[in-house]
Scaffold this motif. Sequence first.
Motif, short mmCIF file in Angstrom:
data_model
loop_
_atom_site.label_atom_id
_atom_site.label_comp_id
_atom_site.label_asym_id
_atom_site.label_seq_id
_atom_site.Cartn_x
_atom_site.Cartn_y
_atom_site.Cartn_z
N ALA A 1 87.73 38.26 25.70
CA ALA A 1 86.75 38.95 25.45
C ALA A 1 85.42 38.28 24.74
O ALA A 1 85.62 37.09 24.37
CB ALA A 1 87.03 40.08 24.37
N SER A 2 84.44 38.79 24.87
CA SER A 2 83.06 38.10 24.37
C SER A 2 83.14 38.38 22.81
O SER A 2 83.89 39.16 22.33
CB SER A 2 81.73 38.89 24.70
OG SER A 2 81.88 40.39 24.32
N LYS A 3 82.45 37.77 22.13
CA LYS A 3 82.31 37.85 20.54
C LYS A 3 81.89 39.12 20.25
O LYS A 3 82.63 39.76 19.25
CB LYS A 3 81.15 36.92 20.23
CG LYS A 3 80.86 36.81 18.64
CD LYS A 3 79.66 35.75 18.43
CE LYS A 3 79.36 35.64 16.66
NZ LYS A 3 78.64 37.24 16.48
N SER A 4 80.91 39.66 20.83
CA SER A 4 80.66 41.28 20.38
C SER A 4 81.65 42.25 20.60
O SER A 4 81.92 43.13 19.91
CB SER A 4 79.26 41.66 21.39
OG SER A 4 79.60 41.63 22.67
N TRP A 5 82.41 42.01 21.97
CA TRP A 5 83.74 43.02 21.94
C TRP A 5 84.72 42.63 20.90
O TRP A 5 85.35 43.67 20.46
CB TRP A 5 84.26 42.71 23.21
CG TRP A 5 83.59 43.70 24.35
CD1 TRP A 5 82.23 43.72 24.77
CD2 TRP A 5 84.36 44.65 25.25
NE1 TRP A 5 82.18 44.76 25.63
CE2 TRP A 5 83.11 45.18 26.01
CE3 TRP A 5 85.71 45.14 25.27
CZ2 TRP A 5 83.55 46.24 26.93
CZ3 TRP A 5 85.81 46.02 26.06
CH2 TRP A 5 84.60 46.67 27.05
#
Length: 270
Positions: free
Chosen positions: A133-137
């Motif tokens: 996942a991305s950092k924000s997720w």
Amino acid sequence: MNGIDVSKHNGAVNWTSAATAIDFAIIRAGYGKTYVDPWFERHLAGAQAAGLRVGVYHYSYALTVEDARVEARHLLDVINGRKFDMPLWFDMEDADGYKKKHGFKFSRANISAITQAFIDTIRAAGYQCGVYASKSWFEDYIQVDADAIWLAQWASKPTYAGRFDVWQNSDSGTVLGVTGKVDTNVLYTEFWKEQEEDEEMKTYKHTTEMPEWARDTFVRLVHAGIVAVDDAGEIAVQECSVQPMVYLDRLCGGQIEKLPEAIKVLQTSE
């Protein structure tokens, strides 16, 4: 260690050439409940033949916990018992907007529950499972018990505060042997070392398959008070040791609720 992740969108890869520039590849097996990436087998065979460390990932369209379980079983069917150099990876993001279009509830509780259901199904089949996942997720949505973390943050350096094992640092890298742009990654955890060290223990799925010394280990651990198990199946380890925990897991076939009875059987069989 440097590597790439690929799918059918990357087309043919000259893996012999790529292996001069990278150490590993993570290959898409498929997505959703039934789709198999048409390049999966060719990418897998080519990367392995070139001597690369190899992992696989699944892109999810799951809208519910049950969807996630079905998708996990689909991935297990695709890999068909094969082993890899790292955990199986689960990508729960919404890159093409499918989830949003279908009224998906984007909340930490919902996304974490769906992700955990996939992880648990994969683990029940004897594999480790990691999350991409991305950092924000990871910061906003995903709070799970996973075996590894694959962070996507396209930047000169990662700024995610949590732990991670693989960093996808670009979606527009160039690598010898790959036509066009490709996702590039840095791997920090050599998962296969742990697998190789623990390989002998991991083959014992049932007590009857264990050598006599392994069976005796359980009895000695319990009698010595190193390991205690209460009626609820909770385990307490009095000394720092990974091996007893691995054996305990194998003793009850991964079903912790059966552990107290399994230990009683061993004790009475002495």
